[in-house]
Design a protein around this motif. Structure first.
Motif, short mmCIF file in Angstrom:
data_model
loop_
_atom_site.label_atom_id
_atom_site.label_comp_id
_atom_site.label_asym_id
_atom_site.label_seq_id
_atom_site.Cartn_x
_atom_site.Cartn_y
_atom_site.Cartn_z
N UNK A 135 0.89 -1.15 0.00
CA UNK A 135 0.00 0.00 0.00
C UNK A 135 0.93 1.20 0.00
N UNK A 136 0.93 1.92 -1.11
CA UNK A 136 1.98 2.91 -1.37
C UNK A 136 1.44 4.32 -1.20
N UNK A 137 1.98 5.01 -0.20
CA UNK A 137 1.68 6.43 0.02
C UNK A 137 2.97 7.20 -0.23
N UNK A 138 3.09 7.80 -1.38
CA UNK A 138 4.34 8.47 -1.73
C UNK A 138 4.72 9.53 -0.71
N UNK A 139 3.76 10.32 -0.29
CA UNK A 139 4.05 11.40 0.63
C UNK A 139 4.54 10.92 1.98
N UNK A 140 4.07 9.73 2.40
CA UNK A 140 4.50 9.17 3.68
C UNK A 140 5.86 8.50 3.57
N UNK A 141 6.10 7.79 2.47
CA UNK A 141 7.38 7.10 2.30
C UNK A 141 8.50 8.07 1.93
N UNK A 142 8.16 9.06 1.10
CA UNK A 142 9.18 9.98 0.59
C UNK A 142 8.68 11.42 0.68
N UNK A 143 8.73 12.00 1.89
CA UNK A 143 8.20 13.36 2.09
C UNK A 143 8.88 14.40 1.20
N UNK A 144 10.11 14.13 0.79
CA UNK A 144 10.83 15.09 -0.04
C UNK A 144 10.36 15.06 -1.49
N UNK A 145 9.60 14.05 -1.86
CA UNK A 145 9.14 13.90 -3.24
C UNK A 145 7.79 14.60 -3.42
N UNK A 146 7.63 15.32 -4.49
CA UNK A 146 6.37 16.00 -4.79
C UNK A 146 5.34 14.97 -5.23
N UNK A 147 4.33 14.74 -4.41
CA UNK A 147 3.28 13.78 -4.74
C UNK A 147 1.94 14.47 -4.97
N UNK A 148 2.00 15.75 -5.31
CA UNK A 148 0.78 16.53 -5.55
C UNK A 148 0.14 16.13 -6.87
N UNK A 149 -1.08 16.60 -7.09
CA UNK A 149 -1.79 16.29 -8.33
C UNK A 149 -1.02 16.79 -9.54
N UNK A 150 -0.41 17.96 -9.43
CA UNK A 150 0.30 18.53 -10.57
C UNK A 150 1.58 17.77 -10.91
N UNK A 151 2.13 17.03 -9.93
CA UNK A 151 3.39 16.32 -10.15
C UNK A 151 3.17 14.93 -10.76
N UNK A 152 2.01 14.32 -10.52
CA UNK A 152 1.78 12.97 -11.01
C UNK A 152 1.81 12.94 -12.54
N UNK A 153 2.39 11.87 -13.09
CA UNK A 153 2.46 11.73 -14.54
C UNK A 153 2.69 10.27 -14.88
N UNK A 154 2.44 9.86 -16.11
CA UNK A 154 2.62 8.45 -16.48
C UNK A 154 4.04 7.93 -16.24
N UNK A 155 5.04 8.77 -16.49
CA UNK A 155 6.42 8.34 -16.28
C UNK A 155 6.70 8.00 -14.84
N UNK A 156 6.17 8.82 -13.91
CA UNK A 156 6.36 8.55 -12.49
C UNK A 156 5.77 7.19 -12.11
N UNK A 157 4.54 6.98 -12.55
CA UNK A 157 3.89 5.71 -12.25
C UNK A 157 4.64 4.53 -12.82
N UNK A 158 5.07 4.65 -14.07
CA UNK A 158 5.79 3.56 -14.73
C UNK A 158 7.13 3.29 -14.06
N UNK A 159 7.80 4.35 -13.58
CA UNK A 159 9.06 4.18 -12.87
C UNK A 159 8.87 3.29 -11.64
N UNK A 160 7.88 3.63 -10.81
CA UNK A 160 7.66 2.86 -9.59
C UNK A 160 7.19 1.44 -9.92
N UNK A 161 6.31 1.31 -10.89
CA UNK A 161 5.81 -0.02 -11.27
C UNK A 161 6.96 -0.92 -11.70
N UNK A 162 7.84 -0.41 -12.56
CA UNK A 162 8.95 -1.22 -13.07
C UNK A 162 9.99 -1.51 -11.99
#
Length: 276
Positions: free
Chosen positions: A33-60
């Motif tokens: 159960x992945x909460x980006x903001x909780x695991x990596x507070x330094x990473x921008x997990x806002x709506x404006x930051x989300x993108x297909x590349x980000x998702x694919x990076x974590x998935x792979x």
């Protein structure tokens, strides 16, 4: 036959995505159960930051370690009383639904929130008017879920408008959609007066809306100072064997998410569950 899940941020010494993948593999778990903001507070997990590349990076990255993102967390106050703040929260949730498939997640999860901005306790949450407001909010999110083919996972809790088995059934009856899922956390629904009936409560939940249950949160507890206090699995009062047998009866391979169980205790919990 249990599909065990841990929250990424329950691995407490993790600082990078690669380390999260490695440590999850080390404790023998294959679902997050992945909460980006909780695991990596330094990473921008806002709506404006989300993108297909980000998702694919974590998935792979996780796939290399035989791990998948089972649930994407977007825990927020969905019924925030300030209209502008609520709109930002709902937009973020809808954005997570939009990009969940790139992360490999089948659902986006949240509790319902509170009419108090800081999520504090108030009996105002229990009114029919607040529940009607909640229904409209969930209908909006489920519509987005239908568009993006992603489940909206909603979790009930005592201090929220969705505070009981009965209230959850009302929500399920009010929203006719295959994309509404219920996350059942029985520890969230007990008090010092009724905790002995938890197993019966789980049976009742499955009897009332079992087809909608998409994940179980398994959170052990003790009674201390007149309160229910969460604790690592196997160290408290929860009858987890009985609960898991109910889940197996109704929902084989359902996601079982450990909560309040961290680091070495994850290994212990995994071993306990494997013995059932």
């Amino acid at each position: 036959m249990y599909n065990l899940v841990i929250r990424g941020h329950d691995l407490t010494n993790v600082t990078t995505p690669e380390q999260l993948a490695q440590e999850t593999q080390k404790v023998g778990i294959h679902n997050l159960q992945f909460a980006m903001g909780a695991s990596f507070p330094q990473m921008d997990s806002s709506a404006s930051a989300l993108n297909p590349g980000m998702g694919t990076y974590f998935k792979n990255l996780f796939a290399k370690h035989e791990i998948q993102i089972a649930l994407l967390s977007c825990y927020s106050n969905l019924i925030h009383p300030d209209p502008q703040a609520r709109e930002e929260i709902l937009h973020k949730f809808e954005t997570y639904l939009r990009y969940a498939s790139f992360f490999g997640a089948s659902m986006v999860a949240s509790e319902t929130g509170s009419v108090i901005p800081n999520l504090g306790y108030t009996e105002d949450n229990f009114s029919d008017e607040v529940f009607a407001d909640l229904v409209q909010v969930i209908q909006r999110l489920v519509k987005a879920g239908e568009e993006y083919k992603t489940l909206v996972g909603i979790e009930a809790g005592l201090n929220h408008p969705l505070y009981s088995i009965e209230r959850t059934k009302q929500l399920v009856e009010a929203i006719d959609s295959d994309y509404l899922g219920i996350i059942l956390d029985p520890t969230n629904l007990i008090t010092v007066d009724n905790y002995g009936s938890m197993v019966e409560m789980v049976e009742e939940a499955f009897a009332q809306y079992g087809s909608k249950i998409c994940a179980i949160h398994l959170k052990d507890f003790i009674i201390s100072d007149g309160k229910v206090k969460p604790i690592a699995l196997g160290q408290g009062l929860i009858d987890y064997p009985a609960i898991l047998k109910i889940v197996q009866k109704y929902k084989p391979y359902c996601y079982i998410v450990l909560e309040q169980t961290q680091d070495q205790n994850i290994i212990t919990a995994n071993e306990l569950i494997a013995k059932i």
